[in-house]
Design an enzyme around this catalytic site. Structure first.
Site, PDB file in Angstrom:
ATOM      1  N   LYS A 195       0.845  -1.196   0.000  1.00  0.00           N
ATOM      2  CA  LYS A 195       0.000   0.000   0.000  1.00  0.00           C
ATOM      3  C   LYS A 195       0.879   1.243   0.000  1.00  0.00           C
ATOM      4  CE  LYS A 195      -2.062   3.014   2.973  1.00  0.00           C
ATOM      5  NZ  LYS A 195      -2.048   4.124   2.042  1.00  0.00           N
ATOM      6  N   GLU A 270      10.306   1.575  10.072  1.00  0.00           N
ATOM      7  CA  GLU A 270      11.238   2.675   9.776  1.00  0.00           C
ATOM      8  C   GLU A 270      10.461   3.962  10.011  1.00  0.00           C
ATOM      9  OE1 GLU A 270      14.358   2.367   9.046  1.00  0.00           O
ATOM     10  OE2 GLU A 270      14.399   0.209   8.769  1.00  0.00           O
ATOM     11  N   CYS A 304      13.178  11.567   6.491  1.00  0.00           N
ATOM     12  CA  CYS A 304      13.387  11.007   7.827  1.00  0.00           C
ATOM     13  C   CYS A 304      14.813  11.253   8.296  1.00  0.00           C
ATOM     14  CB  CYS A 304      13.088   9.520   7.817  1.00  0.00           C
ATOM     15  SG  CYS A 304      14.035   8.631   6.575  1.00  0.00           S
ATOM     16  N   GLU A 401       9.797  16.328  14.916  1.00  0.00           N
ATOM     17  CA  GLU A 401      10.080  16.335  13.490  1.00  0.00           C
ATOM     18  C   GLU A 401       9.263  17.448  12.840  1.00  0.00           C
ATOM     19  OE1 GLU A 401       8.775  12.722  11.571  1.00  0.00           O
ATOM     20  OE2 GLU A 401      10.724  12.422  10.663  1.00  0.00           O
TER      21      GLU A 401
HETATM   22  P1  NAD Z   1       2.274   8.384   7.758  1.00  0.00           P
HETATM   23  O1  NAD Z   1       2.669   7.627   8.968  1.00  0.00           O
HETATM   24  O2  NAD Z   1       1.237   9.398   7.871  1.00  0.00           O
HETATM   25  O3  NAD Z   1       1.813   7.388   6.599  1.00  0.00           O
HETATM   26  C1  NAD Z   1       2.609   6.312   6.162  1.00  0.00           C
HETATM   27  C2  NAD Z   1       1.726   5.281   5.506  1.00  0.00           C
HETATM   28  O4  NAD Z   1       0.870   4.718   6.492  1.00  0.00           O
HETATM   29  C3  NAD Z   1       0.817   5.833   4.417  1.00  0.00           C
HETATM   30  O5  NAD Z   1       0.721   4.898   3.366  1.00  0.00           O
HETATM   31  C4  NAD Z   1      -0.503   5.967   5.136  1.00  0.00           C
HETATM   32  O6  NAD Z   1      -1.625   5.914   4.279  1.00  0.00           O
HETATM   33  C5  NAD Z   1      -0.471   4.748   6.035  1.00  0.00           C
HETATM   34  N1  NAD Z   1      -1.363   4.789   7.184  1.00  0.00           N
HETATM   35  C6  NAD Z   1      -1.971   5.869   7.754  1.00  0.00           C
HETATM   36  N2  NAD Z   1      -2.731   5.483   8.790  1.00  0.00           N
HETATM   37  C7  NAD Z   1      -2.604   4.141   8.899  1.00  0.00           C
HETATM   38  C8  NAD Z   1      -3.124   3.161   9.779  1.00  0.00           C
HETATM   39  N3  NAD Z   1      -3.943   3.479  10.769  1.00  0.00           N
HETATM   40  N4  NAD Z   1      -2.754   1.880   9.613  1.00  0.00           N
HETATM   41  C9  NAD Z   1      -1.900   1.527   8.637  1.00  0.00           C
HETATM   42  N5  NAD Z   1      -1.388   2.405   7.749  1.00  0.00           N
HETATM   43  C10 NAD Z   1      -1.722   3.700   7.879  1.00  0.00           C
HETATM   44  O7  NAD Z   1       3.654   9.001   7.201  1.00  0.00           O
HETATM   45  P2  NAD Z   1       3.847   9.990   5.993  1.00  0.00           P
HETATM   46  O8  NAD Z   1       3.325  11.327   6.406  1.00  0.00           O
HETATM   47  O9  NAD Z   1       3.353   9.368   4.742  1.00  0.00           O
HETATM   48  O10 NAD Z   1       5.445  10.038   5.893  1.00  0.00           O
HETATM   49  C11 NAD Z   1       6.232  10.867   6.664  1.00  0.00           C
HETATM   50  C12 NAD Z   1       6.779  10.134   7.872  1.00  0.00           C
HETATM   51  O11 NAD Z   1       7.504   8.978   7.445  1.00  0.00           O
HETATM   52  C13 NAD Z   1       7.782  10.951   8.657  1.00  0.00           C
HETATM   53  O12 NAD Z   1       7.557  10.798  10.035  1.00  0.00           O
HETATM   54  C14 NAD Z   1       9.126  10.344   8.273  1.00  0.00           C
HETATM   55  O13 NAD Z   1      10.151  10.532   9.212  1.00  0.00           O
HETATM   56  C15 NAD Z   1       8.765   8.918   8.092  1.00  0.00           C
HETATM   57  N6  NAD Z   1       9.756   8.258   7.228  1.00  0.00           N
HETATM   58  C16 NAD Z   1      10.661   7.388   7.797  1.00  0.00           C
HETATM   59  C17 NAD Z   1      11.627   6.790   7.011  1.00  0.00           C
HETATM   60  C18 NAD Z   1      12.638   5.830   7.590  1.00  0.00           C
HETATM   61  O14 NAD Z   1      13.204   5.056   6.822  1.00  0.00           O
HETATM   62  N7  NAD Z   1      12.876   5.822   8.884  1.00  0.00           N
HETATM   63  C19 NAD Z   1      11.675   7.056   5.649  1.00  0.00           C
HETATM   64  C20 NAD Z   1      10.745   7.941   5.114  1.00  0.00           C
HETATM   65  C21 NAD Z   1       9.773   8.523   5.918  1.00  0.00           C
END
Ligand code: NAD
Length: 509
Positions: A195, A270, A304, A401
């Site tokens: 997804k 992650e 991130c 963040e």
């Molecule tokens: P998010 O957590 O809002 O969403 C990530 C994914 O989870 C999306 O596909 C979203 O639709 C899905 N999601 C949302 N609610 C959910 C639920 N209840 N159950 C399951 N899935 C759900 O994150 P974002 O805003 O898309 O991305 C930014 C964040 O990602 C930042 O905090 C960033 O630091 C982190 N990030 C971490 C890494 C790493 O490798 N550590 C890499 C990139 C981004």
């Protein structure tokens, strides 16, 4: 509003880019296109304001359908028992197809996320390399044997694919992040449900077509699109899922782990970061400044790994910040389709508002905003590179963040203070240290609790090196030589050879 020239976008370039890929996309379930109930999610380019893609708005029943397809793909499909050689062949073919479609994939990520095109091209190239690395690991995967347990015993430790893996990805590196997970899960022989973020689904759906073209059997990879609560949540709780591989925010990662706990799923997480860049007076200042600029504003700071927390030794702090301010003004913010652009658009109006609120709150708490701190004049969503100085460790902007082109600066006096400050947030994803002194570099390298420490460099990466976070930055590691093993279970075969010599009950009693 700032004194900068308003951001203009090139409509001709935009139209040419949009002609490179289809606007409407379908989900993929067991090798077939699926449209769900017919509702769609329209994605507007955050730089240009026009609709660039439309994907199905999946619902819980669509999540169930993809999970069932993956379960069937795993329990009955050919992929889990395919030879390593054939798995590697498919992965290598995918890498070649990614290279073939590099420009279209880069344009999809750029138009949906707002990231600069030159950077997006690099990400797609890097992703192809990861698929090739996964292919090499596929052929290396093996178990263990113990022939030293006595004449009548043989121990064999098998490595088997863990089963059905839910892969959930964020919007900031759409193609790169799915490529840090999927090829390794497939190399292990797992069946997957993927997804992508609802805002950046196109390149992942395109990848699905490349997998089919490369010969991946139906059911081995299934892709569902939609919002997190509708389709992501069922992917974390469904009993037919064996493992969750999630990249995203710490808050959603925590919820995903909790949802998976009911059926004790394995998790790989992650999550977020608030990564310190520690600079000492004996550093190569030109290199440290360049890395600080890059670390703060790369991917518009929506990263991130962003070096979002500068920890500067007090003697050099003022000179460093003055020069950083000069460099920040030279960073080209603009149309992400312009190959010279370094900082493109912010992902959404909501997110841009959140970044601005962070800066405003810091100002109110006594911090000094050294450059801009506001959105730029444009029809799109752009923000100027922003430096926030005189920040105290307890301020929210020093701990949370921000995920925008905003870097905060704190000062320190001693090495011990540097390590303590670096460790003073709940995160532990990455850090960097800038010093020519080996003792200083190693002390920070060993003292800071983070998954990656860069010494006199920043955000370098290669698939050979593991990546992941300490504490609330995550659970487990991606990439590296164990990347395929993470998607396996160990099974012990304890074999008795020859006549049985030891009996629990006396024989014939
Ligand atoms: P998010 O957590 O809002 O969403 C990530 C994914 O989870 C999306 O596909 C979203 O639709 C899905 N999601 C949302 N609610 C959910 C639920 N209840 N159950 C399951 N899935 C759900 O994150 P974002 O805003 O898309 O991305 C930014 C964040 O990602 C930042 O905090 C960033 O630091 C982190 N990030 C971490 C890494 C790493 O490798 N550590 C890499 C990139 C981004």
């Amino acid at each position: 509003m700032t004194a900068q020239t308003p951001i203009a976008v090139d409509t001709k370039k935009l139209n040419a880019a949009m002609a490179r890929f289809p606007r409407d996309r379908a989900m993929q379930i067991a090798g077939r296109d699926a449209l769900g109930g017919g509702e769609t999610i329209e994605r507007r380019s955050p730089a240009h304001g026009v609709i660039v893609t439309r994907v199905p708005r999946g619902r819980a029943e669509d999540a169930r359908a993809v999970i069932a397809a993956a379960r069937m793909g795993f329990d009955e499909g050919p992929w889990p028992s395919e030879t390593a050689a054939n798995r590697a062949r498919v992965l290598l073919k995918v890498a070649d197809l990614i290279d073939r479609d590099r420009e279209a994939l880069a344009l999809m990520d750029t138009l949906e996320s707002g990231k600069a095109i030159a950077q997006a091209r690099g990400e797609i190239e890097g992703a192809a390399d990861i698929w090739r690395y996964a292919a090499s690991l596929a052929r290396e995967l093996s178990g263990e044997s113990y022939a030293n347990l006595g004449r009548d015993r043989l121990g064999v430790v098998l490595r088997e694919p863990i089963g059905v893996v839910s892969i959930i990805t964020p919007w900031n590196f759409p193609f790169l992040i799915v490529s840090q997970k999927l090829p390794f899960a497939l190399a292990a022989g797992c069946a997957c449900v993927v997804k992508p973020s609802e805002m950046t689904s196109a390149s992942t759906l395109h990848l699905g077509t490349l997998l089919a073209e490369a010969g991946l059997p139906d059911g081995a990879c299934n892709i569902v699109t939609g919002y997190g609560p509708d389709v992501g949540a069922p992917m974390t709780s469904d009993p037919d899922v064996d493992m969750i591989s999630f990249t995203g925010s710490t808050a959603v990662g925590r919820a995903a782990m909790a949802a998976g706990a009911a059926t004790l799923k394995k998790v790989s997480m992650e999550l977020g970061g608030k990564n310190p860049q520690v600079v000492f007076p004996d550093a190569d200042m030109d290199a440290a400044l360049d890395a600080a600029t890059f670390g703060a504003y790369f991917n518009a700071g929506e990263c991130c790994n962003a070096g979002s927390r500068l920890l500067l030794q007090a003697d050099i702090a003022e000179a460093f910040l003055s020069e950083l301010a000069q460099r920040s003004k030279r960073v080209k913010v603009g149309d992400p389709l312009d190959p010279d652009t370094r900082v493109g658009a912010i992902i959404s109006a909501d997110h841009l508002g959140k970044i601005e609120r962070h800066v405003k709150a810091a100002r109110e708490a006594g911090a000094v905003v050294r450059t801009d701190g506001t959105r730029l004049e444009s029809d799109g969503l752009f923000m100027a590179p922003t430096i926030v100085a005189d920040v105290g460790p307890s301020m929210a902007i020093a701990r949370e963040e921000v995920f925008g082109p905003v870097v905060v600066a704190l000062t320190l006096k001693t090495l011990d203070e540097a390590i303590a400050l670096a460790n003073s947030t709940a995160y532990g994803l990455s850090a960097s240290v800038w010093s020519r002194d080996l003792d200083t570099a190693l002390s920070v390298g060993r003292g800071v609790r983070a998954g990656t420490i860069w010494v006199n460099t920043f955000m370098d990466g290669t698939p050979e090196l593991p990546f992941g976070g300490y504490r609330q930055s995550g659970v487990g590691r991606e990439l590296g030589r164990n990347a395929v093993k993470d998607y396996t279970e160990e099974k012990t075969l304890h074999v008795h050879a020859g006549p049985r010599t030891s009996w629990w009950l006396p024989r014939g009693a």
